[in-house]
Design an enzyme around this catalytic site. Structure first.
Site, PDB file in Angstrom:
ATOM      1  N   HIS A  96      28.840  54.656  21.788  1.00  0.00           N
ATOM      2  CA  HIS A  96      27.859  55.134  20.812  1.00  0.00           C
ATOM      3  C   HIS A  96      28.215  54.605  19.425  1.00  0.00           C
ATOM      4  CE1 HIS A  96      25.585  57.883  18.222  1.00  0.00           C
ATOM      5  NE2 HIS A  96      24.801  58.084  19.256  1.00  0.00           N
ATOM      6  N   GLU A 168      19.976  52.075  21.178  1.00  0.00           N
ATOM      7  CA  GLU A 168      19.898  53.063  20.110  1.00  0.00           C
ATOM      8  C   GLU A 168      20.095  52.354  18.770  1.00  0.00           C
ATOM      9  OE1 GLU A 168      21.036  57.306  21.814  1.00  0.00           O
ATOM     10  OE2 GLU A 168      22.790  56.216  21.108  1.00  0.00           O
TER      11      GLU A 168
END
Length: 264
Positions: A96, A168
């Site tokens: 992430h 993302e």
């Protein structure tokens, strides 16, 4: 046809009590979930076992937000894939942008963790994304495809399709993020799919699950799921409340009902 994935990571939020409240609130809907939808939730480490236990008789997949690439050793503060398996987790989020930006995660360690996860039967969910500068410079696709290729380096061909990729965009994440337009999100997903096809062949590329995450909300989720190369959504704060997650699940189920989906 592929399942539609609907999931959330709680990041560093909730307590044991509020985690239990969320699980209680969504349990019935998850048990009755359409066969064409795959729900998942990624709680903080301390609550994995309890959340796994709560959803043991459902199709909810429970994951972890990070892990070490080693099975054991002098790695203070880390959690190994062996430990995650022991807790009942079945997938693990890797790379992430917050892990990369705040804690020094690199493309190399992402790759190490992907291979370690697969070794232990965990599903790697690899996050890739472009910065605001990269978007402005017009190199978003190059940057994201590079991250995908490195994440999959030396992954056996038979295991490539087990890896989930979540696009993302860094500029879209967080409370002040700006959601990608449908065209922007689909454009990057299409580029990822095409790169996978060149690298591994069309069947594997089509078999792989590509998710979109980045300020997904109740207003844009439906149209994002309509995009041909977006196989699901990976949602933040909108899904932290059970009511929001249930609405997202309902949207996905309505999409699944309109097509023929694979059985559970």
């Amino acid at each position: 046809m592929k399942k539609i994935w609907v999931g959330t990571s709680w990041k560093m939020n909730k307590t044991g009590e509020t985690a239990q409240d969320w699980a209680n609130a969504v349990s019935t809907s998850v048990k009755n979930c359409n066969a064409g939808v795959q729900p998942f939730v990624i709680p903080p480490f301390p609550y994995i076992t309890n959340v796994v236990s709560h959803f043991s008789d459902t199709k909810m997949k429970v994951g972890a937000q990070n892990m070490c690439w080693q099975d054991e050793g002098a790695f203070t503060g880390e959690v190994s894939p062996v430990m995650l398996k022991d807790c009942g987790a079945t997938l693990v989020e890797i790379g992430h942008s917050e892990r990369r930006g705040l804690f020094g995660e690199s493309d190399k360690t992402v790759n190490q963790k992907v291979r370690a996860a697969l070794k232990h039967g965990l599903t790697p969910l690899v996050c890739v994304g472009d910065s605001a500068d990269e978007k402005q410079w017009g190199v978003s696709i190059e940057s994201v495809v590079r991250q995908v290729k490195i994440a999959l380096f030396q992954v056996p061909l038979a295991q490539v399709s087990q890896v989930i990729i979540a696009y993302e965009p860094i500029w879209a994440i967080g409370e002040n993020g700006t959601p990608a337009t449908n065209e922007e999100a689909e454009g990057v997903h299409q580029a990822i799919r095409e790169a996978l096809s060149r690298q591994y062949g069309e069947p594997i590329a089509q078999d792989m699950t590509l998710l979109y995450g980045g300020s997904v909300n109740l207003d844009n989720a439906s149209e994002l799921l309509d995009q041909p190369n977006i196989d699901g959504v990976f949602v933040g704060r909108t899904a932290w409340q059970a009511s929001g997650y249930l609405e997202l699940l309902s949207i996905a189920q309505s999409k699944a009902n309109s097509t023929v989906k694979e059985p559970c």
